[in-house]
Design a protein around this motif. Sequence first.
Motif: not given
Length: 526
Positions: A175, A184-185, A188, A192-193, A196
């Motif tokens: 998390t 984000a949780t 990932i 994804v980072i 975002k």
Amino acid sequence: MFNKETLDALKGYLASMQHDITFVLQTGEHAKRAELKEFLEAVASTSPRVTLTERDTAGALASPVSFLLERDGVDSGVRFSGIPAGHEFNSLILAVLHLSGTPIKLDDTIRGLIEGVAETLDFQVFVSLSCHNCPDVVQSLNQFAALNPAIRSEMIDGGVFPELVEQHNIQGVPTVLLNGKPFATGKIDTSVIISKLLEAYPHLKDGAAKKAEPLPLQDVTVIGGGPAGVSAAIYAARKGLKVTMIAERFGGQVKDTMGIENLISVPKTTGPELSNNLMAHLKDYEVTLKEHVRVEAVEKGPIKRLTLTSGEVIATRSLIVATGAQWRQLGVPGERENIGQGVAYCPHCDGPFFKGRDVAVIGGGNSGIEAALDLAGIVKSVTVFEFLPELKADKVLVDQALKRSNITIVKNAATKEITAADAKVNGLVYEDRATGEQKRWDGAGIFVQIGLVPNSKFMEGVVDMTRYGEIKINEKGETSEPGIYACGDVTTVPYKQIVVAMGEGAKASLAAFEYLMLNEAESLAA
């Protein structure tokens, strides 16, 4: 704390350090502080360029079991709260190496994006030391901190800081909090980072794209870094073609598989090991790797143009789609809202958070029964809910599950809703399909194991697909669009297996080579 072999290996890894690294341990009292200090002293003993000091950091560190890394006396932004043992030991050593001069292996576009961040980004990553996905996140954010002084990254062992876990209602790892707010949780990765970050700070894309040097026209571009994609890229490179691979996450879904015993000629391996072997093999060839980015759009035609999330545009004569599949979601009320708050998809990662509690597994196929068996050794009880009247799993797995006293199997059950209270899952509502009766199950965690869905949305309108999202291909991997091929789990090929995907990748690449030989570059560009 460390055996001689481990210390000798560390000495070898740290032998070429170019900068001094100091572990700064916050002063104070804590039950685990002596253990952490001994741990850091052992690591520091392996190199004269690594030292340990104890200091009141005036708020930079909030706990006596927290430490930060200084590079040549300057705070690097990298922090660890708890003892980075288990899977996180590599995160610590890689942080030391990257801060001390070992090159950070990020694509130039991604590097430019991170270096262009002017806003203060304070990341906190809650982990479990038994989670094999968590280190990817910790290591990515540590790299970001090493590249940009405006970025801080802190690993927090949830087992050492239960009050923080409770405060932030964390029930799954990893998390990530950004500047104290949920970011984000769940499972990932770097891509994804990055996505975002671009959503929150879209201006970063412009700077990154300007810094990137455009690639020349490619002969073959492979989208996907799993077994099918790597096979396709290697076969194309062996033909002497200009090849680029675009991979959100190298290794793909395979990386999350802990036990692999059906890859012929390899009696037993794991997903991470296989992913490392795939990378080592790929590096034997001249393949341009664009990692941690996604393809947002594909423009078809004689020359295909791919637009990436980083803002880059890649022109290619042929395209091979090998993007695999991802966990299928139930699609019921309460599922998406409670991901990370009791709804999970990876029993290996999140199982330890439910120790001594009642959990459910949705799905009675091989993945569901395997998850139930894994969880049974950790949790109080496991209830498996299967939609059909009979389980779909192999008999050997079902027999093992029936022998466990804490595994209950409910068949012919349709999950209708996942319920929660105080931002935490407390059960589910299901329908007995034989009687139509609505029933309730009470528990703390729900693991969804109902198969995979193809990662093909970006190809909608480009090639023909089934109603399930699988890309339609023929026996040569050809799609409905000339010069575009597909292979692996994203396609209509039956039997989603690693060995099948590898063969399909090779086949698609050979078909693409044949296409290129029959269509010269000049005619394609016309």
